[in-house]
Design a protein around this motif. Structure first.
Motif, PDB file in Angstrom:
ATOM      1  N   UNK A   1       0.852  -1.188   0.000  1.00 58.93           N
ATOM      2  CA  UNK A   1       0.000   0.000   0.000  1.00 58.93           C
ATOM      3  C   UNK A   1       0.893   1.246   0.000  1.00 58.93           C
ATOM      4  N   UNK A   2       0.503   2.205  -0.764  1.00 61.06           N
ATOM      5  CA  UNK A   2       1.290   3.465  -0.788  1.00 61.06           C
ATOM      6  C   UNK A   2       1.153   4.227   0.519  1.00 61.06           C
ATOM      7  N   UNK A   3       2.239   4.904   0.932  1.00 60.12           N
ATOM      8  CA  UNK A   3       2.217   5.651   2.186  1.00 60.12           C
ATOM      9  C   UNK A   3       1.603   7.034   1.967  1.00 60.12           C
ATOM     10  N   UNK A   4       0.767   7.450   2.908  1.00 61.56           N
ATOM     11  CA  UNK A   4       0.158   8.767   2.859  1.00 61.56           C
ATOM     12  C   UNK A   4       1.071   9.769   3.532  1.00 61.56           C
ATOM     13  N   UNK A   5       0.636  10.997   3.501  1.00 62.93           N
ATOM     14  CA  UNK A   5       1.444  12.044   4.118  1.00 62.93           C
ATOM     15  C   UNK A   5       1.501  11.911   5.619  1.00 62.93           C
ATOM     16  N   UNK A   6       0.410  11.458   6.237  1.00 65.46           N
ATOM     17  CA  UNK A   6       0.394  11.306   7.688  1.00 65.46           C
ATOM     18  C   UNK A   6       1.354  10.225   8.130  1.00 65.46           C
ATOM     19  N   UNK A   7       1.439   9.140   7.342  1.00 62.33           N
ATOM     20  CA  UNK A   7       2.342   8.047   7.707  1.00 62.33           C
ATOM     21  C   UNK A   7       3.795   8.495   7.633  1.00 62.33           C
ATOM     22  N   UNK A   8       4.148   9.228   6.601  1.00 63.87           N
ATOM     23  CA  UNK A   8       5.519   9.722   6.473  1.00 63.87           C
ATOM     24  C   UNK A   8       5.877  10.671   7.603  1.00 63.87           C
TER      25      UNK A   8
END
Length: 359
Positions: A1-8
């Motif tokens: 799954x691609x990482x979102x901005x919150x995860x980064x």
């Protein structure tokens, strides 16, 4: 799954928390270093020039400067300082003993400024020289007039055209205040008039040719007429003074003999012993090696050189008339000045002022 901005962002915060933290300790400044000290010493600034005591009878300018201080400021690099020094000299120059005691110093210090680059300095210099020449006896100028004549000739042949133009004002001043002295330098000053309006030919042709006055604000014709107008005044003054001297030549008186029967008063010294004599060994050239000056031949040479230049200048200013019509023409001021120079040159030959030249 691609990482979102919150995860980064969460991973960034986690990595920052895992880094080793270095804590800085606050160090207080030692006591007494942040205190303003008021135990400094004050020393007065003393200018030695202000401590000079002026004499009660010393002549001072409006700025409280004596003649020595003013003469020293004439060599200042600032133009305003030189002009203020000249103004101060004008303030004190009319005093009783200033010219009598310091005439040589004033002339030697002021006269070179006629060659100054600044126009205001040259004009103020002429004003000071006018006051000097107007308030001193002409006999007292004998030792110093050679210096003034030398600077006049240097200004007349200067490479700067502005200094050449102001040299004519210097000549006017000398003709008004000391005509007898400036006329004595007739054969030294006359060639400078030729240099101001002409130059020697470069090619093999002899004689001179008119020059074009490119670096000046006035036209070449106006400049030549200006120079020739001064030449006319100089020639007329030369003629008038020569005529007066020939009329006032004293007749030879017989020598007086001592008569015991009469109560006469005789001088203690023989006038021969107190008269001024020239010693050749102190001069730059031996008088025996110098050939006598032939004034007539020199003047003939000047006239032969000047006449072609006058004719060339006349062709530039003469009125244009249609051929074959007898119509009276009105000449302008420039043409009238040239005609006056022609007449004076003829008067020198007919009046006998040049002796054999009249033939």
């Amino acid at each position: 799954m691609p990482q979102t901005g919150a995860t980064r962002h969460q991973k960034f915060l986690k990595s920052e928390k895992s880094k080793t933290k270095l804590k800085s300790k606050k160090k207080d400044l030692p006591k007494g270093t942040n205190v303003t000290k008021t135990n400094f010493k004050v020393k007065k600034i003393v200018i030695k020039e202000q401590l000079k005591k002026r004499g009660t009878n010393e002549v001072l300018s409006s700025k409280k400067l004596n003649l020595k201080d003013l003469l020293s400021r004439l060599n200042h690099f600032n133009t305003k300082s030189r002009t203020e020094a000249l103004d101060g000299i004008k303030d004190i120059i009319t005093h009783a003993d200033i010219l009598d005691q310091n005439l040589g110093q004033i002339i030697l210090a002021v006269t070179p400024l006629v060659l100054n680059v600044e126009k205001v300095v040259r004009h103020e210099t002429l004003k000071v020289l006018q006051l000097v020449l107007s308030n001193v006896e002409i006999q007292k100028l004998d030792p110093f007039f050679d210096i003034m004549a030398t600077y006049l000739r240097s200004a007349m042949t200067h490479i700067d055209t502005r200094i050449q133009e102001d040299s004519l004002l210097f000549l006017d001043l000398l003709l008004v205040c000391t005509p007898e002295k400036v006329v004595q330098y007739f054969h030294k000053i006359l060639p400078n008039f030729l240099d101001m309006i002409s130059k020697l030919r470069i090619d093999s042709k002899p004689g001179r040719t008119l020059t074009v006055n490119l670096g000046s604000q006035i036209t070449s014709v106006k400049w030549r007429v200006k120079v020739l107008h001064r030449l006319k005044d100089y020639l007329s003054k030369y003629i008038n003074l020569n005529q007066v001297q020939t009329k006032e030549k004293p007749s030879s008186k017989p020598a007086q003999k001592f008569d015991e029967s009469k109560m006469n008063i005789y001088s203690l010294f023989n006038p021969v012993y107190t008269s001024v004599c020239s010693v050749s060994c102190f001069s730059s050239k031996n008088s025996q090696d110098v050939a006598p000056l032939d004034e007539v031949e020199k003047f003939k040479h000047y006239v032969n050189t000047l006449m072609p230049l006058l004719y060339e200048t006349w062709l530039e200013v003469c009125p244009k008339t249609s051929s074959g019509m007898n119509i009276e023409t009105v000449i302008n001021e420039d043409a009238a000045t040239l005609r006056a120079v022609f007449n004076l040159l003829g008067a020198l030959g007919t009046s006998g002022s040049m002796g054999p030249f009249s033939s």
